[in-house]
Motif scaffolding. Sequence first.
Motif, mmCIF file in Angstrom:
data_model
loop_
_atom_site.group_PDB
_atom_site.id
_atom_site.type_symbol
_atom_site.label_atom_id
_atom_site.label_comp_id
_atom_site.label_asym_id
_atom_site.label_seq_id
_atom_site.Cartn_x
_atom_site.Cartn_y
_atom_site.Cartn_z
ATOM 1 N N ARG A 50 0.853 -1.193 0.000
ATOM 2 C CA ARG A 50 0.000 0.000 0.000
ATOM 3 C C ARG A 50 0.887 1.240 0.000
ATOM 4 N NH1 ARG A 50 -2.187 -3.925 2.940
ATOM 5 N NH2 ARG A 50 -0.929 -3.354 4.734
ATOM 6 N N PHE A 163 -5.542 -5.012 -8.112
ATOM 7 C CA PHE A 163 -5.004 -3.950 -7.241
ATOM 8 C C PHE A 163 -3.625 -4.292 -6.684
ATOM 9 C CE2 PHE A 163 -7.775 -6.866 -4.888
ATOM 10 C CZ PHE A 163 -6.878 -7.384 -3.957
ATOM 11 N N GLN A 201 2.423 -16.096 0.331
ATOM 12 C CA GLN A 201 1.460 -15.103 -0.172
ATOM 13 C C GLN A 201 0.139 -15.777 -0.512
ATOM 14 O OE1 GLN A 201 4.799 -14.501 -1.050
ATOM 15 N NE2 GLN A 201 4.676 -12.817 0.385
ATOM 16 N N GLN A 265 -12.082 -8.960 0.469
ATOM 17 C CA GLN A 265 -11.792 -7.662 -0.191
ATOM 18 C C GLN A 265 -13.022 -6.806 -0.406
ATOM 19 O OE1 GLN A 265 -8.790 -7.275 0.040
ATOM 20 N NE2 GLN A 265 -7.671 -9.130 -0.463
ATOM 21 N N ASP A 303 -9.573 -9.556 4.982
ATOM 22 C CA ASP A 303 -9.067 -8.243 4.547
ATOM 23 C C ASP A 303 -10.152 -7.573 3.712
ATOM 24 O OD1 ASP A 303 -6.593 -8.878 5.608
ATOM 25 O OD2 ASP A 303 -5.660 -9.320 3.678
ATOM 26 N N SER A 337 -5.135 2.140 -2.577
ATOM 27 C CA SER A 337 -4.163 3.063 -3.179
ATOM 28 C C SER A 337 -3.611 2.399 -4.441
ATOM 29 C CB SER A 337 -3.030 3.407 -2.212
ATOM 30 O OG SER A 337 -2.430 2.259 -1.677
HETATM 31 N N1 SAM Z 1 -2.912 -12.958 -0.811
HETATM 32 C C1 SAM Z 1 -3.865 -12.257 -0.071
HETATM 33 C C2 SAM Z 1 -5.227 -12.338 -0.757
HETATM 34 O O1 SAM Z 1 -5.446 -13.082 -1.639
HETATM 35 O O2 SAM Z 1 -6.111 -11.597 -0.407
HETATM 36 C C3 SAM Z 1 -3.497 -10.810 0.148
HETATM 37 C C4 SAM Z 1 -2.134 -10.405 0.443
HETATM 38 S S1 SAM Z 1 -1.871 -8.654 0.371
HETATM 39 C C5 SAM Z 1 -0.204 -8.670 0.623
HETATM 40 C C6 SAM Z 1 -2.558 -8.091 1.909
HETATM 41 C C7 SAM Z 1 -3.735 -7.189 1.791
HETATM 42 O O3 SAM Z 1 -3.347 -5.886 1.409
HETATM 43 C C8 SAM Z 1 -4.753 -7.570 0.762
HETATM 44 O O4 SAM Z 1 -5.600 -8.597 1.198
HETATM 45 C C9 SAM Z 1 -5.505 -6.291 0.516
HETATM 46 O O5 SAM Z 1 -6.610 -6.161 1.376
HETATM 47 C C10 SAM Z 1 -4.462 -5.226 0.835
HETATM 48 N N2 SAM Z 1 -4.026 -4.549 -0.398
HETATM 49 C C11 SAM Z 1 -3.304 -5.076 -1.395
HETATM 50 N N3 SAM Z 1 -3.137 -4.169 -2.388
HETATM 51 C C12 SAM Z 1 -3.779 -3.043 -1.992
HETATM 52 C C13 SAM Z 1 -3.968 -1.759 -2.576
HETATM 53 N N4 SAM Z 1 -3.490 -1.462 -3.789
HETATM 54 N N5 SAM Z 1 -4.660 -0.837 -1.874
HETATM 55 C C14 SAM Z 1 -5.165 -1.129 -0.646
HETATM 56 N N6 SAM Z 1 -5.019 -2.330 -0.055
HETATM 57 C C15 SAM Z 1 -4.335 -3.271 -0.715
#
Ligand code: SAM
Length: 454
Positions: A50, A163, A201, A265, A303, A337
Amino acid sequence: MKRLYIQTYGCQMNQHDSDRIVQILREASYITTDTVEEADLILLNTCSVRDKAEQKVYSAMGRWRELKARRKEVIIGVGGCLAQQEGEALLRRVPHLDLVFGTHNIHKLAQMVRAVESLGDRPVEVAFYREPFYLEDPDGRPAVDGAKAYVTIMQGCNNVCSFCIVPYVRGREVSRPSEKILSEIERLARQGVKEVMLLGQNVNSYGKTTPGELTFPQLLHRINGIERLERIRFTTSHPQDLSPELIEAYAELEKLCEHLHLPVQSGSDSVLERMRRGYTRQEYMDRIRRLRDRCPGMALSTDIIVGFPGESEEEFERTLENLCEVEYDEIFAFTYSPRPHTVSAKMYADDVADEVKRARLAKVQRLQSEISLKKNREKVGSVEEILVEGPSKLRRGQIMGRTRGNRIVNFSGPEDLSGKMVQVRITGASANSLLGELVGEDGVFTTVEAGGTE
Ligand code: SAM
Ligand code: SF4
């Protein structure tokens, strides 16, 4: 001995990577310090998932400019996702930076530090590798500290959520060989580790890209058979890979804790489609129902992203509905973001105003607070198995640990219970944690703390 100051941003995977960095640099004669002023080597292990996480990294580097001007011999390095994302450009952007190492290059760090020390080089290592050799720890791992340990089982991601920057900074999915994972956990268990957290991940797609490898549920079955180990957890998983076999594993394996982090999400099908998540809200709910049918006490966390491009009030309302429908025990909510390279950043304007994003985030958090409080109150009166972690951070004089469902419980008891499994009767609840009292072996309460609701 030289001193290493390391600052970590982001997720548990980064925290575990930092533990490995400390271990690797110990072999190069570095011991850790908590004081940046006395460090010979300063490392930032970064996150770029983020925008906010990224900004924190740049402001830390800004603060250390003056330190480097005073003490030219100090080495400053940046690793992790932001390092992977920016590569050599970071050296140009931050002139007082000495080295940059990507997510697949922790094993090269000692060599890189020596190149700076002896040759004055400014090395950059951001190559990706297809084989997971770089995830193996060097021999002579130090003794384990505590009863909980992280174990990386895979890295990278083959999904294409619009995203998400992870596939660009962590690479394609690679799974560690199962025999290496199993022997590491056996060794940890012999050293007194009672709980392992399997990291990746996208852990539940473990083995998919390695012909002949165990599947994730098969791996869980093998880990469940390891003597002296008492608890298994994992993070993070994708709803698409919550297979019937994995649901059965929850029902069958006594060591697998009844908690699943399953990022949803959004509750809106149209947003999920723009996010390219690969499931609808109905499909997600069907999986949750099947899981709860087989394992009724299951605790769930998730999340949430609010303010994804084009998210209307109506679409946002669907997310609130989803929270009420699932009744998660805990959520991690973020404002969207745009991230470099990602499909959503290229295809859509970041058109939800900041104040709208912040208001939606607050609304989601308020609603979840009510749900968490309700769910925690339902636990009052029950007796829970707790793995004691140490002194409570919030309640002075108390100790804390977690239930199998991952709830924090604070209670009175001697600190030397750390690392032990105890029975605790729940006496009070807030939205974020539980209060309890120790139950002796004969069922008599050994400590009496006025419980009640916080
Ligand atoms: N692998 C996991 C999944 O499938 O949901 C997610 C891993 S990610 C590293 C952790 C969290 O960061 C995500 O579940 C999402 O909610 C949030 N996230 C990722 N990209 C984002 C972005 N561009 N803006 C806001 N939140 C983000
Ligand atoms: Fe990112 Fe998770 Fe989607 Fe992979 S599955 S792209 S890590 S959000």
